[in-house]
Design a protein around this motif. Structure first.
Motif, PDB file in Angstrom:
ATOM      1  N   THR A   1      -5.458   1.301  -8.051  1.00 50.96           N
ATOM      2  CA  THR A   1      -6.325   1.960  -6.888  1.00 50.96           C
ATOM      3  C   THR A   1      -7.623   1.260  -6.697  1.00 50.96           C
ATOM      4  O   THR A   1      -7.925   0.511  -7.583  1.00 50.96           O
ATOM      5  CB  THR A   1      -6.599   3.293  -7.507  1.00 50.96           C
ATOM      6  OG1 THR A   1      -7.105   3.891  -6.273  1.00 50.96           O
ATOM      7  CG2 THR A   1      -7.304   3.536  -8.563  1.00 50.96           C
TER       8      THR A   1
ATOM      9  N   VAL B   1      -7.965   3.208  -1.688  1.00 53.81           N
ATOM     10  CA  VAL B   1      -6.275   2.863  -1.544  1.00 53.81           C
ATOM     11  C   VAL B   1      -5.616   3.090  -2.853  1.00 53.81           C
ATOM     12  O   VAL B   1      -6.256   2.890  -3.990  1.00 53.81           O
ATOM     13  CB  VAL B   1      -6.357   1.594  -0.848  1.00 53.81           C
ATOM     14  CG1 VAL B   1      -6.804   1.453   0.341  1.00 53.81           C
ATOM     15  CG2 VAL B   1      -6.682   0.606  -1.739  1.00 53.81           C
TER      16      VAL B   1
ATOM     17  N   LYS C   1      -0.851   4.759  -0.400  1.00 56.29           N
ATOM     18  CA  LYS C   1      -1.707   5.718   0.256  1.00 56.29           C
ATOM     19  C   LYS C   1      -3.017   5.159   0.487  1.00 56.29           C
ATOM     20  O   LYS C   1      -3.485   4.318  -0.204  1.00 56.29           O
ATOM     21  CB  LYS C   1      -1.563   7.113  -0.607  1.00 56.29           C
ATOM     22  CG  LYS C   1      -0.643   7.176  -1.229  1.00 56.29           C
ATOM     23  CD  LYS C   1      -0.675   8.932  -1.793  1.00 56.29           C
ATOM     24  CE  LYS C   1       0.648   9.330  -2.326  1.00 56.29           C
ATOM     25  NZ  LYS C   1       0.621  10.799  -2.502  1.00 56.29           N
ATOM     26  N   VAL C   2      -3.668   5.956   1.573  1.00 49.93           N
ATOM     27  CA  VAL C   2      -5.153   5.631   1.848  1.00 49.93           C
ATOM     28  C   VAL C   2      -5.689   7.028   2.065  1.00 49.93           C
ATOM     29  O   VAL C   2      -5.556   7.989   2.702  1.00 49.93           O
ATOM     30  CB  VAL C   2      -5.229   4.751   3.216  1.00 49.93           C
ATOM     31  CG1 VAL C   2      -6.584   4.430   3.560  1.00 49.93           C
ATOM     32  CG2 VAL C   2      -4.390   3.425   3.263  1.00 49.93           C
TER      33      VAL C   2
ATOM     34  N   LEU D   1     -13.451   4.666   1.509  1.00 52.14           N
ATOM     35  CA  LEU D   1     -12.085   4.599   1.582  1.00 52.14           C
ATOM     36  C   LEU D   1     -11.479   4.258   0.289  1.00 52.14           C
ATOM     37  O   LEU D   1     -11.863   3.538  -0.584  1.00 52.14           O
ATOM     38  CB  LEU D   1     -11.824   3.350   2.456  1.00 52.14           C
ATOM     39  CG  LEU D   1     -11.814   3.623   4.000  1.00 52.14           C
ATOM     40  CD1 LEU D   1     -11.971   2.196   4.731  1.00 52.14           C
ATOM     41  CD2 LEU D   1     -10.457   4.551   4.435  1.00 52.14           C
TER      42      LEU D   1
ATOM     43  N   LEU E   1       0.945  -1.146  -0.031  1.00 53.27           N
ATOM     44  CA  LEU E   1      -0.051  -0.227   0.131  1.00 53.27           C
ATOM     45  C   LEU E   1       0.951   1.137   0.013  1.00 53.27           C
ATOM     46  O   LEU E   1       1.987   1.185   0.753  1.00 53.27           O
ATOM     47  CB  LEU E   1      -0.841   0.119   1.311  1.00 53.27           C
ATOM     48  CG  LEU E   1      -1.951  -1.095   1.206  1.00 53.27           C
ATOM     49  CD1 LEU E   1      -2.602  -1.001   2.423  1.00 53.27           C
ATOM     50  CD2 LEU E   1      -3.064  -0.585   0.082  1.00 53.27           C
TER      51      LEU E   1
ATOM     52  N   TYR F   1      -2.201   1.252  -4.292  1.00 57.00           N
ATOM     53  CA  TYR F   1      -1.140   0.302  -4.131  1.00 57.00           C
ATOM     54  C   TYR F   1      -0.032   0.011  -5.161  1.00 57.00           C
ATOM     55  O   TYR F   1      -0.469   0.213  -6.250  1.00 57.00           O
ATOM     56  CB  TYR F   1      -1.760  -0.977  -3.600  1.00 57.00           C
ATOM     57  CG  TYR F   1      -2.738  -1.594  -4.441  1.00 57.00           C
ATOM     58  CD1 TYR F   1      -2.290  -2.404  -5.628  1.00 57.00           C
ATOM     59  CD2 TYR F   1      -4.110  -1.233  -4.469  1.00 57.00           C
ATOM     60  CE1 TYR F   1      -3.303  -2.977  -6.358  1.00 57.00           C
ATOM     61  CE2 TYR F   1      -5.021  -1.670  -5.169  1.00 57.00           C
ATOM     62  CZ  TYR F   1      -4.582  -2.819  -6.209  1.00 57.00           C
ATOM     63  OH  TYR F   1      -5.470  -3.166  -7.271  1.00 57.00           O
TER      64      TYR F   1
END
Length: 1600
Positions: free
Chosen positions: A1472, A1417, A1314-1315, A1415, A1312, A1419
């Protein structure tokens, strides 16, 4: 006085008229009259036109003024004439009164120089006496002109009339008249007195031509007289005169020319071609006169030679075909008056020569003045041929031949007076009518040209009659027709057809005879079968008697009689061709000389009316031999061994058996003696010589030799025993007439020796050694099958029954025998054989000290022998014994495609086939593996090496195991060697039994573990000797391909509209075909291909990423052949000079010559650059290494190559000195030529394999599930994903992983980066469509970018820049962490396909209810081997951001960092994924259902958001790049390492509608992407437990 100026002006009530259009009529009408009436004073005006102006045209009235008082005054004069008063003619009048007009005194006069004008005007004023004035009045004058249209007219005499056109121009509103009349010139009219022909050319004419109003064209028509007299061109005139109401124009006189060319006398032939026979004598060619025949005319008629030859003018020569007419006056043809036809006469010459059609030309010229030559001025005269032709015909009208005649000659005859030319005629066949003989069955249809040379009168036409030898049948006479056609240089004469009759009665009568005339057999053979062959028509039954006649052999004693009766009859039934006549022989044991008897055939019978007959060979002589009964004496065996007796005086007695076979009824004698060898008589043994006497019935005698003890001896010694030298009495000598006795020394080490020499045979003949080695056997070992060394102690040895005791006696154990092998290259052209060399090169599959020698060590025509040493119990090796020399054959090859015929050996490498296949999880034996299958065509003696690593230094690679350790994925290592490294390999451990013994695996001892080495069997199990194909299969998982097999990630790609990201792994495959080139050394032909595996994972991707970038003799030995990276062929070879000197590339003493390699012709245009890589530093037979490289790439390089090398010789005493840069001092000679046949094809790349790898975004609510390894857990993926809502105080665990069924182990890592967390404003559902093309709502970035429709947006985690993350919301911390940053969660980093994060949900309760949280993410998926630079990237990234929202200086949004990794050539992929998050809300039962349906649109949109992502990369990369230029290069290089590829697949429930309100979903506990849907909708969005609580405060934007 009032004056009005109008058109038609009025003075008071008076009219004022202008000189109107009508008035021109008056003017024209009066002009002629007036001109004639003028007084002489005005004679000069006669040519002028005048007209009165009357009060009709000009009138002014005034009540109070007299006409005389009304004065006209001309203010502007007329241009082309003037006004005058009759009272003063010739003087222009400028004023006059109305009274003058009324009296008719005023007129307009046109000046004659203006005769071509047609209108005029003048201006005037009128005044009375007051004076009142009317000014600026215009008086218009118009008139017309008449004239001829043309000045001359041409007309043909036979036209009948001529129309002369008269034109009128100007004022056409009035009629007009003019006179048109003819006037004679050279043409005369009917009015002249003469009445002779040709004197009246036209009819005189004078008449008026009248033009009505508006008419402008008229004609005068004059009649032309046609006569037959030729007059040439004559003319007459036509004139216009006396116009009325018009004037004459400029063209009033025209000339008419009368032509009468048709009356001109013309002379011509009446046609263009005339045909005449040579024998006609004369030809009279008509000449006709056309036109006027009244005069005398003449013309010259002469000949022009073409293919026909004319004579001279005054004599007739031989060879001439006609008498010539020259261009002289006596060859004129004259026509008198009235004559219209005459002839031109030519005399023809008739000769007896054969001539084809010939022709000459007649021409007319030089006519008399009063005539001309017509259209046909020349004519061709053809003397028809052929003349005096010879005739051809057949000799007979009927010809008869028998069916077995084969080729028949049919005479063709030629007759005629002139046989000097070549004559041809076609001779052909056709079936007779009605059809009888069949073409192609009874005769060969033919059509051929028969040519007669000059002077020949007879030739033959040869035809072939077919005998029905295969299936003879009596057909009776049949016929066909032979005929002549298309003669050249001759004509056909009867008979030109002939009937050819084929008779076959005699040939096809069944005939029986013996195959051979003599047979010899041994008495012990007992039965003799003598074949009788029947020929002719076999469709009937025939029979013949076969009986015996005695000669020296006696009935009953030597053979059994066959009587000449019907019981000895041999019967052939229908179709039978051969029957045996069997005679029984009586075998006795008495030795007799050769005896003979005869077998006869007679009394034939047949079912056909023609019966049957006995052929020419009707007697057979049979000779009975009984050599086997001859008393034969020999030693029992050829070698004996005896141990030296112990003690100084010990004596050992050796019994040597001498045997007698055959007829034992006689008394035989033979001398037997000893002969010294290395053992000496008296010292080592006692010499002996005696006559052995065999009495009747005795079959053996023991010859005793005493062996003495000799202390001095330290080695084995031997002596011989000989039978003879005198011939034996009453016996013959057998094969073993000499025996060797070896005395084994007690002390000698290694004293053990095999009792006889070993034998080398092909392993295929292991069971038939005796037959292979017996004399006369031509069987040579096959080049494609192993050899076996058969020792005397081997049960397969021919005399094993005898040898067995010896071996046991000596204590030799067959399994302990030590073997080695020696090989020599084929004999060269001069017959010299290379020396034998011991084979020392082991390979992973074959040993060199085994009883079987693998076929890779020899090739066609090689010489091979084995060396066997017995081993004693102590393990010491005994004396080596060499076997016979086996020469490898060329015939019995198993897998051999001759490259070039006639060459001993070519190097072959047909292209191999590599295929890839992905075996999914359901596969029974190899689930979730990539199956690599390599198929290689086999050539005898070839060894294939397959590896994913380059194969270098073959010698060591094959012989030293340390060199093979890097080749993990190859057939160089077995699974045993691979333990701990890989579970799969190309050499499988399939046990021998599991191979179904199908064709190709069924050769003798092919897989017999007792005979062959297990490692050889393990390799050869992969070779099918029927299809000649090696098949290697390996099953690898992705991890092994990357970690172990040298695979590399080379590219990624995407399908444009699919939400799947692809990564491509390339695994190279090197295949080398190994051949033996000499007793020691290998040649390899090397191939290379690339295998591709792509795997894809479901995600939202940014864009496509990586773009990957003969005295002087010598021996030439191919070392290596391979294809370079650019596709060019490289041939490396070694030379061994057999002279003193070296080979050079070029030398100044031999200008114009270079060493070169010449490719085969059919490879047109390809050239090879040749280099000398290395030379031994000596002149004595140096070795040199060369390399030749092709100029360009081809698919197939097969063919015969020629190497030309320049030998340079030196003096015998010249020592080697390194020449440095100078040329070698030596003498160059013409290049030596070596032929190298090569077959080499490039290999195609295999079809890439696609490997699916789907990523999941899961939310968990407890750490236990979060830490489960999906690859090992028993829980299904769906169960791991928490579908409930998160309540206050809970920790949320989020993780992204790929489908654990895809075994990537540690090959790839998912991490990962960013979140993000966000929620929409007013029910807005964030979605990801960076191109804005899917929904036409502009670029959408989900939670990644700020957006006015997002109510809240947080960057929770950023691996590279943690300082810019949001840590609080309304002072409540998020407590977000990557799993790798929390000590107790760090074990997750060991799961290569999984990464996660945790966060507290408390802060989210700070927002009013009704909001849906999402949410997102970002990655990275990358090969594990590349994961280290990722950490480094954040270190070197110098531009750290002060804030999350990337807004440039102008306030424009730029992309999030993670999306602008602009990689070119990197191997990392960014993906993503988005997921909705549900919070626990107080229940409101009455409301839930309603909310569920109204939020349905939002849910649908959420499910859509993955489908939206593709095209904006192109728009956004541009602005992104401009922002990046300022970064340092180093930072940029690292920064650009990871791409984020975007892909969208629009497919959900077959289609999605933009109008979300029409889509209703019940969203309570929905798992949109459940397992069975994965293949259909690849969406990665989930909507779970959506519940909403209604608050009282609805003013804050909460939407229900």
């Amino acid at each position: 006085m009032g004056i009005k100026a109008l058109e038609g002006r009025k003075f008071g009530s008076r009219k004022c008229r202008t000189f109107s259009d009508e008035s021109v009529k008056t003017l024209a009408a009066t002009s002629l009259k007036k001109a004639e009436q003028f007084e002489p004073l005005f004679r000069r005006l006669m040519r002028m036109a005048t007209n009165l102006i009357t009060k009709k045209e000009l009138l002014t009235m005034d009540p109070d003024t007299e006409d005389g008082q009304l004065v006209y005054e001309i203010t502007t004069e007329p241009k082309h004439g003037f006004l005058e008063s009759k009272l003063t003619p010739g003087h222009p009048a400028t004023t006059f009164t109305q009274a003058n007009i009324n009296l008719g005194l005023i007129r307009y006069v046109l000046r004659h120089d203006n005769a071509q004008e047609t209108m005029d005007n003048f201006k005037f004023l009128v005044k009375d006496s007051k004076p009142n004035v009317v000014s600026d009045n215009v008086f218009h004058i118009q008139w017309s002109l008449i004239s001829f249209e043309h000045k001359s007219y041409n007309v043909s005499e036979k036209a009948g009339t001529v129309a002369v056109t008269v034109k009128r121009t100007g004022n056409l509103n009035q009629y007009a008249i003019v006179l048109c009349r003819t006037e004679q010139a050279s043409a005369t009219s009917t009015s002249s007195t003469g009445s002779l022909p040709g004197q009246q050319d036209y009819v005189e004419y004078a008449g008026q031509v009248q033009f009505d109003e508006r008419e402008d064209t008229k004609v005068c028509t004059i009649v032309i007289d046609d006569d037959k007299v030729f007059e040439g061109t004559e003319s007459f005139h036509v004139e216009l005169s006396m116009p009325v109401y018009a004037l004459l124009g400029g063209n009033t006189r025209a000339v008419v020319n009368i032509n009468d060319t048709e009356d001109e006398p013309t002379l011509q032939f009446d046609k263009k071609t005339y045909h005449v026979n040579e024998s006609a004598g004369f030809i009279h060619v008509p000449i006709e006169r056309k036109g006027d025949t009244s005069s005398t005319v003449s013309a010259l008629c002469y000949t022009v030679a073409k293919t026909a030859q004319g004579s001279s003018l005054h004599a007739l020569e031989s060879g001439a075909d006609y008498k010539s007419r020259g261009m002289t006056g006596d060859n004129r043809v004259i026509f008198g008056p009235g004559v219209s036809m005459s002839t031109c006469d030519i005399q023809l010459i008739d000769d007896s020569e054969y001539e084809l059609s010939e022709d000459f030309e007649l021409a007319l010229a030089d006519t008399s003045d009063n005539a001309r030559v017509g259209d046909i001025a020349s004519a061709k005269v053809v003397i028809d041929g052929p003349n005096d032709a010879s005739t051809v015909s057949l000799g007979n009208a009927t010809l008869t031949f028998s069916e077995d005649a084969g080729t028949i000659e049919i005479p063709v005859l030629r007759h005629g007076s002139d046989l000097s030319s070549v004559t041809t005629v076609w001779c052909a066949t056709r079936p007779s009518d009605p059809p009888s003989a069949s073409p192609g069955v009874d005769y060969i249809p033919s059509s051929k040209k028969v040519e007669f040379k000059p002077g020949k009168t007879e030739e033959t036409c040869s035809l072939t009659i077919m005998d029905d030898i295969q299936n003879p049948s009596i057909e009776g006479p049949e016929s066909f027709v032979v005929f002549l056609s298309s003669p050249q240089g001759a004509v056909l004469q009867e008979p030109y057809e002939a009937n050819v009759v084929i008779t076959d009665t005699f040939q096809d009568i069944p005939s029986m005879q013996f195959e051979k005339s003599a047979y010899t057999l041994k008495e012990k053979d007992v039965v003799l079968h003598i074949p009788i062959v029947r020929t002719g028509d076999l469709s009937f039954k025939s029979s013949v008697r076969c009986f015996t006649r005695t000669m020296s052999a006696m009935v009953m004693d030597d053979f059994e009689e066959r009587r000449n009766t019907d019981e000895s009859r041999i019967t052939f039934v229908k179709g039978e061709k051969v029957k045996n006549c069997t005679v029984h022989i009586n075998d006795d044991s008495v030795f007799e000389p050769e005896e003979e008897f005869q077998v006869h055939l007679g009394t034939p019978l047949g079912d056909h009316w023609s019966g049957a007959m006995v052929g020419a060979s009707d007697i057979v002589t049979v000779t009975i031999t009984n050599d086997e009964d001859a008393p034969t004496i020999e030693f029992e065996q050829a070698s004996f061994q005896v141990r030296e007796p112990p003690g100084p005086d010990g004596i050992e007695v050796l019994n040597i058996k001498v045997i007698r076979r055959g007829d034992l009824d006689r008394t035989s004698k033979i001398r037997c003696s000893t002969r010294d060898g290395s053992a000496q008589s008296g010292l080592d043994y006692n010499p002996k010589s005696r006559v052995l006497k065999f009495t009747p019935g005795m079959d053996h005698i023991l010859f005793k030799v005493e062996i003495l003890s000799n202390e001095d001896r330290e080695w084995h010694e031997s002596f011989s025993l000989v039978l003879g030298p005198d011939d034996p009495v009453e016996a013959v000598l057998g094969e073993i007439t000499m025996a060797t006795v070896t005395i084994l020394d007690q002390e000698a080490s290694g004293s053990l020796i095999l009792p006889a020499t070993p034998i080398v045979v092909s392993l295929a003949d292991y069971d038939h050694v005796q037959e292979v080695i017996k004399e006369g056997s031509k069987k040579m070992p096959s080049p494609g099958y192993p050899l076996v060394c058969v020792t005397p102690c081997d049960p397969h040895y021919p005399k094993y029954s005898l040898m067995k005791e010896r071996c046991e006696e000596a204590g030799i154990n067959q399994t302990q025998v030590h073997f080695s092998w020696e090989v020599a290259a084929p004999t060269d052209a001069s017959g010299a054989r290379s020396p034998f060399e011991t084979v020392t090169d082991t390979t992973p599959y074959t040993g060199v000290n085994h009883m079987v020698l693998d076929s890779i060590y020899f090739s066609r025509r090689f010489h091979v022998r084995c060396v066997a040493q017995a081993r004693d119990k102590a393990g010491h090796l005994g004396t080596p014994l060499r076997s016979n020399i086996a020469t490898i054959g060329t015939e019995g090859s198993i897998c051999h495609t001759p490259v070039t015929t006639g060459t001993a050996r070519g190097f072959q490498a047909q292209s191999f086939i590599a295929t890839l296949k992905y075996l999914d999880v359901k596969h029974k034996e190899h689930p979730n593996r990539i199956h690599i299958s390599v198929q290689i065509p086999h050539q005898d003696g070839m060894l294939p090496l397959v590896s994913t690593m380059p194969l270098h230094n073959l010698h060591f690679l094959l012989s030293e195991s340390i060199y093979r350790q890097q080749h993990v994925c190859s057939n160089l290592v077995t699974l045993k060697d691979l333990q701990g490294l890989s579970e799969s390999g190309f050499l499988d451990d399939v046990s021998y039994d599991s191979i179904s013994l199908g064709p190709g695996y069924d050769r003798p001892y092919q897989f017999n573990a007792n005979v062959r080495e297990p490692k050889s069997i393990q390799l050869y199990k992969h070779l099918n000797l029927k299809s000649c194909i090696w098949t290697f299969d390996a099953y690898y998982d992705m991890t092994e391909l990357i970690d172990v097999c040298g695979g590399s990630v080379t590219a990624d790609f995407q399908v444009r509209d699919s939400a799947q990201s692809f990564l491509t792994v390339q695994v190279p495959l090197y295949v080398s075909y190994i051949y033996v080139t000499a007793p020691r050394g290998w040649a390899s032909l090397e191939h290379h291909t690339e295998m591709e595996f792509s795997f894809f994972y479901d995600t939202v991707l940014w864009r496509t990423g990586i773009q990957t970038d003969s005295v002087l003799s010598a021996r030439l030995q191919i070392i290596r052949i391979y294809i370079r990276e650019d596709g060019r062929l490289v041939i490396e070879f070694k030379t061994h000079a057999k002279f003193r000197g070296q080979f050079l590339l070029e030398h100044h003493t031999l200008p114009g010559h270079k060493s070169h390699l010449m490719p085969p012709d059919h490879l047109g245009g390809i050239e090879f650059a040749i280099q000398l890589l290395w030379s031994a530093q000596t002149f004595d037979s140096p070795y040199q290494l060369w390399r030749a490289t092709s100029s360009y790439s081809r698919k197939d390089y097969s063919g015969e190559y020629t190497v030309f090398l320049i030998p340079c010789t030196v003096q015998p005493t010249q020592p080697w000195i390194d020449p440095g840069d100078k040329p070698l001092s030596c003498t160059a000679h013409a290049p030596e030529k070596f032929l190298v046949p090569i077959a080499f094809q490039q290999t195609n790349r295999p079809v890439p394999v696609v490997y699916s790898l789907n990523t999941e975004f899961q939310l968990c609510n407890n750490e236990k599930v979060f830490m489960m390894d999906p690859a090992t857990a028993d829980v299904s993926m769906a169960e791991m994903d928490y579908k409930g809502a998160f309540s206050m105080g809970q920790t949320l665990y989020g993780r992204v992983l790929w489908n654990p069924e895809q075994n990537l182990n540690a090959a790839y890592k998912l991490q990962l980066e960013k979140v993000y967390l966000c929620t929409g404003r007013d029910g807005y559902v964030p979605f990801f469509d960076p191109t804005g093309t899917l929904y036409n709502e502009g670029p959408q970035y989900g939670c990644i970018q700020p957006n006015k429709q997002l109510k809240h947006r947080f960057l929770l985690l950023d691996r590279k820049q943690p300082e810019v993350c949001d840590e609080f919301f309304h002072d409540v911390p998020f407590e977000a962490h990557f799993a790798s940053d929390i000590l107790e969660l760090q074990s997750m980093t060991a799961m290569p396909g999984v990464d996660g994060f945790t966060m507290k949900v408390d802060a989210l309760y700070k927002v009013e209810a009704g909001h849906q949280w999402y949410l997102q993410v970002i990655y990275v998926i990358s090969p594990e081997s590349r994961s280290s630079p990722r950490i480094q990237r954040s270190v070197t990234y110098e531009l750290s951001r002060s804030k999350r929202d990337l807004v440039d200086q102008r306030g424009r949004l730029t992309l999030d960092e993670s999306l602008i990794y602009d990689n070119e050539g990197d191997q990392v992929k960014n993906g993503t994924n988005m997921k909705s998050l549900h919070l626990e809300v107080g229940p409101s039962a009455s409301f839930n259902a309603h909310v569920g349906s109204s939020v349905g649109g939002g849910v649908a949109a959420v499910t859509l958001l993955v489908l939206v992502l593709l095209a904006s990369c192109f728009l956004l990369r541009r602005c992104r790049r401009s922002g990046k230029k300022k970064k340092s290069k180093k930072a940029q290089a690292v920064y650009e390492e990871y791409p984020l590829n975007t892909k969208v697949e629009v497919c959900m429930d077959k289609c999605l509608e933009k109008n979300f309100s029409t889509k209703h979903c019940n969203v309570r506990n929905v798992n949109i992407l459940n397992r069975n849907q994965e293949s259909n909708g690849k969406a990665k969005v989930k909507q779970v437990n959506l519940e909403v609580k209604l608050h009282n405060n609805l003013n804050d934007g909460t939407e229900v």
